[in-house]
Write a protein that holds these residues in place. Sequence first.
Motif, PDB file in Angstrom:
ATOM      1  N   TYR A   1      -3.457   1.358  -7.637  1.00  0.00           N
ATOM      2  CA  TYR A   1      -2.491   1.614  -8.693  1.00  0.00           C
ATOM      3  C   TYR A   1      -3.028   2.596  -9.730  1.00  0.00           C
ATOM      4  O   TYR A   1      -2.256   3.273 -10.406  1.00  0.00           O
ATOM      5  CB  TYR A   1      -2.062   0.279  -9.306  1.00  0.00           C
ATOM      6  N   LYS A   2      -4.357   2.687  -9.824  1.00  0.00           N
ATOM      7  CA  LYS A   2      -4.931   3.739 -10.656  1.00  0.00           C
ATOM      8  C   LYS A   2      -4.579   5.112 -10.110  1.00  0.00           C
ATOM      9  O   LYS A   2      -4.237   6.030 -10.855  1.00  0.00           O
ATOM     10  CB  LYS A   2      -6.457   3.578 -10.737  1.00  0.00           C
ATOM     11  N   HIS A   3      -4.670   5.259  -8.780  1.00  0.00           N
ATOM     12  CA  HIS A   3      -4.301   6.536  -8.169  1.00  0.00           C
ATOM     13  C   HIS A   3      -2.827   6.843  -8.400  1.00  0.00           C
ATOM     14  O   HIS A   3      -2.451   8.001  -8.622  1.00  0.00           O
ATOM     15  CB  HIS A   3      -4.606   6.513  -6.670  1.00  0.00           C
ATOM     16  N   LEU A   4      -1.981   5.822  -8.340  1.00  0.00           N
ATOM     17  CA  LEU A   4      -0.562   6.035  -8.602  1.00  0.00           C
ATOM     18  C   LEU A   4      -0.335   6.499 -10.036  1.00  0.00           C
ATOM     19  O   LEU A   4       0.451   7.410 -10.292  1.00  0.00           O
ATOM     20  CB  LEU A   4       0.212   4.728  -8.362  1.00  0.00           C
ATOM     21  N   ILE A   5      -1.039   5.862 -10.980  1.00  0.00           N
ATOM     22  CA  ILE A   5      -0.856   6.193 -12.388  1.00  0.00           C
ATOM     23  C   ILE A   5      -1.409   7.569 -12.713  1.00  0.00           C
ATOM     24  O   ILE A   5      -0.753   8.389 -13.374  1.00  0.00           O
ATOM     25  CB  ILE A   5      -1.556   5.137 -13.278  1.00  0.00           C
ATOM     26  N   GLU A   6      -2.617   7.836 -12.227  1.00  0.00           N
ATOM     27  CA  GLU A   6      -3.325   9.030 -12.673  1.00  0.00           C
ATOM     28  C   GLU A   6      -2.850  10.307 -11.996  1.00  0.00           C
ATOM     29  O   GLU A   6      -2.756  11.361 -12.641  1.00  0.00           O
ATOM     30  CB  GLU A   6      -4.836   8.841 -12.447  1.00  0.00           C
ATOM     31  N   ASP A   7      -2.574  10.247 -10.682  1.00  0.00           N
ATOM     32  CA  ASP A   7      -2.195  11.512 -10.022  1.00  0.00           C
ATOM     33  C   ASP A   7      -1.052  11.363  -9.016  1.00  0.00           C
ATOM     34  O   ASP A   7      -0.712  12.319  -8.325  1.00  0.00           O
ATOM     35  CB  ASP A   7      -3.417  12.127  -9.324  1.00  0.00           C
ATOM     36  N   GLY A   8      -0.480  10.174  -8.915  1.00  0.00           N
ATOM     37  CA  GLY A   8       0.658   9.980  -8.025  1.00  0.00           C
ATOM     38  C   GLY A   8       0.300   9.889  -6.554  1.00  0.00           C
ATOM     39  O   GLY A   8       1.188   9.946  -5.697  1.00  0.00           O
ATOM     40  N   ASN A   9      -0.973   9.720  -6.225  1.00  0.00           N
ATOM     41  CA  ASN A   9      -1.369   9.621  -4.824  1.00  0.00           C
ATOM     42  C   ASN A   9      -1.032   8.227  -4.281  1.00  0.00           C
ATOM     43  O   ASN A   9      -1.420   7.215  -4.862  1.00  0.00           O
ATOM     44  CB  ASN A   9      -2.873   9.890  -4.668  1.00  0.00           C
ATOM     45  N   THR A  10      -0.304   8.190  -3.170  1.00  0.00           N
ATOM     46  CA  THR A  10       0.160   6.922  -2.601  1.00  0.00           C
ATOM     47  C   THR A  10      -0.513   6.599  -1.269  1.00  0.00           C
ATOM     48  O   THR A  10      -0.107   5.655  -0.587  1.00  0.00           O
ATOM     49  CB  THR A  10       1.682   6.957  -2.388  1.00  0.00           C
ATOM     50  N   GLN A  11      -1.526   7.365  -0.898  1.00  0.00           N
ATOM     51  CA  GLN A  11      -2.142   7.187   0.416  1.00  0.00           C
ATOM     52  C   GLN A  11      -2.751   5.805   0.574  1.00  0.00           C
ATOM     53  O   GLN A  11      -2.565   5.147   1.604  1.00  0.00           O
ATOM     54  CB  GLN A  11      -3.217   8.256   0.624  1.00  0.00           C
ATOM     55  N   MET A  12      -3.478   5.322  -0.428  1.00  0.00           N
ATOM     56  CA  MET A  12      -4.095   4.004  -0.335  1.00  0.00           C
ATOM     57  C   MET A  12      -3.055   2.896  -0.310  1.00  0.00           C
ATOM     58  O   MET A  12      -3.221   1.884   0.371  1.00  0.00           O
ATOM     59  CB  MET A  12      -5.071   3.792  -1.493  1.00  0.00           C
ATOM     60  N   LEU A  13      -1.971   3.076  -1.050  1.00  0.00           N
ATOM     61  CA  LEU A  13      -0.915   2.063  -1.053  1.00  0.00           C
ATOM     62  C   LEU A  13      -0.285   1.954   0.328  1.00  0.00           C
ATOM     63  O   LEU A  13      -0.002   0.842   0.803  1.00  0.00           O
ATOM     64  CB  LEU A  13       0.146   2.417  -2.097  1.00  0.00           C
ATOM     65  N   ARG A  14      -0.079   3.073   0.988  1.00  0.00           N
ATOM     66  CA  ARG A  14       0.463   3.023   2.348  1.00  0.00           C
ATOM     67  C   ARG A  14      -0.519   2.337   3.293  1.00  0.00           C
ATOM     68  O   ARG A  14      -0.121   1.627   4.222  1.00  0.00           O
ATOM     69  CB  ARG A  14       0.801   4.437   2.840  1.00  0.00           C
ATOM     70  N   GLY A  15      -1.814   2.539   3.047  1.00  0.00           N
ATOM     71  CA  GLY A  15      -2.813   1.835   3.837  1.00  0.00           C
ATOM     72  C   GLY A  15      -2.713   0.332   3.650  1.00  0.00           C
ATOM     73  O   GLY A  15      -2.858  -0.450   4.603  1.00  0.00           O
ATOM     74  N   HIS A  16      -2.449  -0.098   2.403  1.00  0.00           N
ATOM     75  CA  HIS A  16      -2.267  -1.524   2.130  1.00  0.00           C
ATOM     76  C   HIS A  16      -1.056  -2.061   2.881  1.00  0.00           C
ATOM     77  O   HIS A  16      -1.086  -3.169   3.420  1.00  0.00           O
ATOM     78  CB  HIS A  16      -2.087  -1.741   0.629  1.00  0.00           C
ATOM     79  N   MET A  17       0.020  -1.297   2.898  1.00  0.00           N
ATOM     80  CA  MET A  17       1.225  -1.751   3.591  1.00  0.00           C
ATOM     81  C   MET A  17       0.972  -1.885   5.090  1.00  0.00           C
ATOM     82  O   MET A  17       1.437  -2.841   5.728  1.00  0.00           O
ATOM     83  CB  MET A  17       2.385  -0.780   3.324  1.00  0.00           C
ATOM     84  N   GLN A  18       0.231  -0.933   5.650  1.00  0.00           N
ATOM     85  CA  GLN A  18      -0.100  -1.041   7.069  1.00  0.00           C
ATOM     86  C   GLN A  18      -0.940  -2.279   7.332  1.00  0.00           C
ATOM     87  O   GLN A  18      -0.697  -3.026   8.292  1.00  0.00           O
ATOM     88  CB  GLN A  18      -0.865   0.197   7.523  1.00  0.00           C
ATOM     89  N   LYS A  19      -1.928  -2.519   6.473  1.00  0.00           N
ATOM     90  CA  LYS A  19      -2.787  -3.693   6.619  1.00  0.00           C
ATOM     91  C   LYS A  19      -1.963  -4.972   6.549  1.00  0.00           C
ATOM     92  O   LYS A  19      -2.172  -5.899   7.355  1.00  0.00           O
ATOM     93  CB  LYS A  19      -3.831  -3.680   5.508  1.00  0.00           C
ATOM     94  N   LEU A  20      -1.005  -5.035   5.640  1.00  0.00           N
ATOM     95  CA  LEU A  20      -0.192  -6.229   5.481  1.00  0.00           C
ATOM     96  C   LEU A  20       0.782  -6.408   6.646  1.00  0.00           C
ATOM     97  O   LEU A  20       1.076  -7.540   7.053  1.00  0.00           O
ATOM     98  CB  LEU A  20       0.569  -6.168   4.156  1.00  0.00           C
ATOM     99  N   ILE A  21       1.284  -5.310   7.189  1.00  0.00           N
ATOM    100  CA  ILE A  21       2.164  -5.400   8.360  1.00  0.00           C
ATOM    101  C   ILE A  21       1.413  -5.995   9.546  1.00  0.00           C
ATOM    102  O   ILE A  21       1.891  -6.906  10.233  1.00  0.00           O
ATOM    103  CB  ILE A  21       2.730  -4.011   8.719  1.00  0.00           C
ATOM    104  N   ILE A  22       0.206  -5.493   9.781  1.00  0.00           N
ATOM    105  CA  ILE A  22      -0.589  -5.997  10.905  1.00  0.00           C
ATOM    106  C   ILE A  22      -1.000  -7.445  10.671  1.00  0.00           C
ATOM    107  O   ILE A  22      -0.889  -8.294  11.567  1.00  0.00           O
ATOM    108  CB  ILE A  22      -1.831  -5.108  11.118  1.00  0.00           C
ATOM    109  N   ALA A  23      -1.485  -7.737   9.453  1.00  0.00           N
ATOM    110  CA  ALA A  23      -1.938  -9.097   9.159  1.00  0.00           C
ATOM    111  C   ALA A  23      -0.791 -10.093   9.236  1.00  0.00           C
ATOM    112  O   ALA A  23      -0.945 -11.197   9.786  1.00  0.00           O
ATOM    113  CB  ALA A  23      -2.588  -9.143   7.776  1.00  0.00           C
ATOM    114  N   THR A  24       0.373  -9.738   8.697  1.00  0.00           N
ATOM    115  CA  THR A  24       1.524 -10.634   8.754  1.00  0.00           C
ATOM    116  C   THR A  24       1.931 -10.913  10.192  1.00  0.00           C
ATOM    117  O   THR A  24       2.271 -12.051  10.556  1.00  0.00           O
ATOM    118  CB  THR A  24       2.720 -10.029   7.987  1.00  0.00           C
ATOM    119  N   THR A  25       1.895  -9.889  11.025  1.00  0.00           N
ATOM    120  CA  THR A  25       2.245 -10.062  12.441  1.00  0.00           C
ATOM    121  C   THR A  25       1.264 -11.007  13.136  1.00  0.00           C
ATOM    122  O   THR A  25       1.673 -11.945  13.838  1.00  0.00           O
ATOM    123  CB  THR A  25       2.249  -8.696  13.147  1.00  0.00           C
ATOM    124  N   LEU A  26      -0.023 -10.774  12.931  1.00  0.00           N
ATOM    125  CA  LEU A  26      -1.033 -11.620  13.574  1.00  0.00           C
ATOM    126  C   LEU A  26      -0.992 -13.047  13.036  1.00  0.00           C
ATOM    127  O   LEU A  26      -1.081 -14.020  13.806  1.00  0.00           O
ATOM    128  CB  LEU A  26      -2.421 -11.009  13.364  1.00  0.00           C
TER     129      LEU A  26
END
Length: 408
Positions: A67-92
Amino acid sequence: MSENSENSRPSYPGPQYLISFIILLAGGIIAYIAYIHSGWAFVVLFVLGFLIGYTLFHSNYGFATVYKHLIEDGNTQMLRGHMQKLIIATTLFSLILANQWNLFGNLPEGAVSPISIGLVLGSFIFGFGMNIGSNLGPSSMRTKKGGRTSLLFTLAGFLLGATIGAVHFSFWNESLPNRPGVSLADNTPLGYVGAWLVQIAIFAAIAFGTYIYKKRKRPPALPPMPRGTGWTEILFSTWPIWVGATVLATLNAAVLLVQGSPWKFTAPFTLWGSQIADQFGLTPSSWGYWGQQELMIELNSSVFMNDLSVLNFGVFTGTLLTMSLAGLLKFSKISLQMACITLLGGFLMGYGACISYGANVGAYFSGLASMSLHAWIWTVMAVSGVYTAAFLNNKFQFLGSAKEGEQT
């Protein structure tokens, strides 16, 4: 860190072989003692923890950092990584929990916790504290600013906060209004399939929306991760975010299969702090946390008989060994201001995590993967805490020179 002549990525110093050997030896001793006390299941947990620690160091993984990256420069790459991690974890997790798959005979239960004032307040406090003292994240371990010396203050504060949180646990979660935990799969008409579809749809929508946002805003790329030198290039080659997300989700699912519950980071700190308090003549057995949140027998048993403790020992061993092989286990002087801020940040994180049933691992990562309603509330409030701390710091600069890093 020195610059690599071949490209702009910084490189790690050479390996610290003696320190690496000591850490590896200590890890072997811990695994052996865990086996003597609790058998092969705990050795497997230690190995899984080791792999988690290794992966955390490699990955651009963090909570406040996203969320620091979102606030400071608008970069969402790490947030998308979190969503991928949660999609896989939720499925498993869905497959494991619905079919009651397990190893070593431990029937799996998700990280589902009650809804209480402690949950709401504690998660906000955790997010606030993580923003101002976020030195438990792997990214901070790789930089002068976060790892090394300041990490010790953050850990000390976290231990103290998690212990005092146990003293107040009953007040926040029993005396004040509260409701039982709600599993979207077990306690609603959705069932496992419906709950899985709802969560996957939300995670996918966030990932897609932030991707569109990135395309429009075109923020700067994330800073390049350092690399190894010589043979350590094999150990420290840059991992894409999607690789780290996949590995972390898979490892957490493996933890659920082995110990019957997913990875939780804070509970061992509360146990260790309570046992230390007991040695100083205090009576942690009178704290409501013991008997309400955790079994009393855990308080009076060896830490090597506590599965979450052994798992965390593995995480620490994996992280420290990787750091020493990267030549990063070096401590230098930090300012008094930074020491106080990281100590305070760690305290707020530990206290908030204890009274809100977990941190960004147990409540956020494992809680969301378990399809628990409390995890969604925790996430919203913790993100609010992160943003509040960022707003106040931008307005009043209360972190001041703490952002300047360690002094040499």
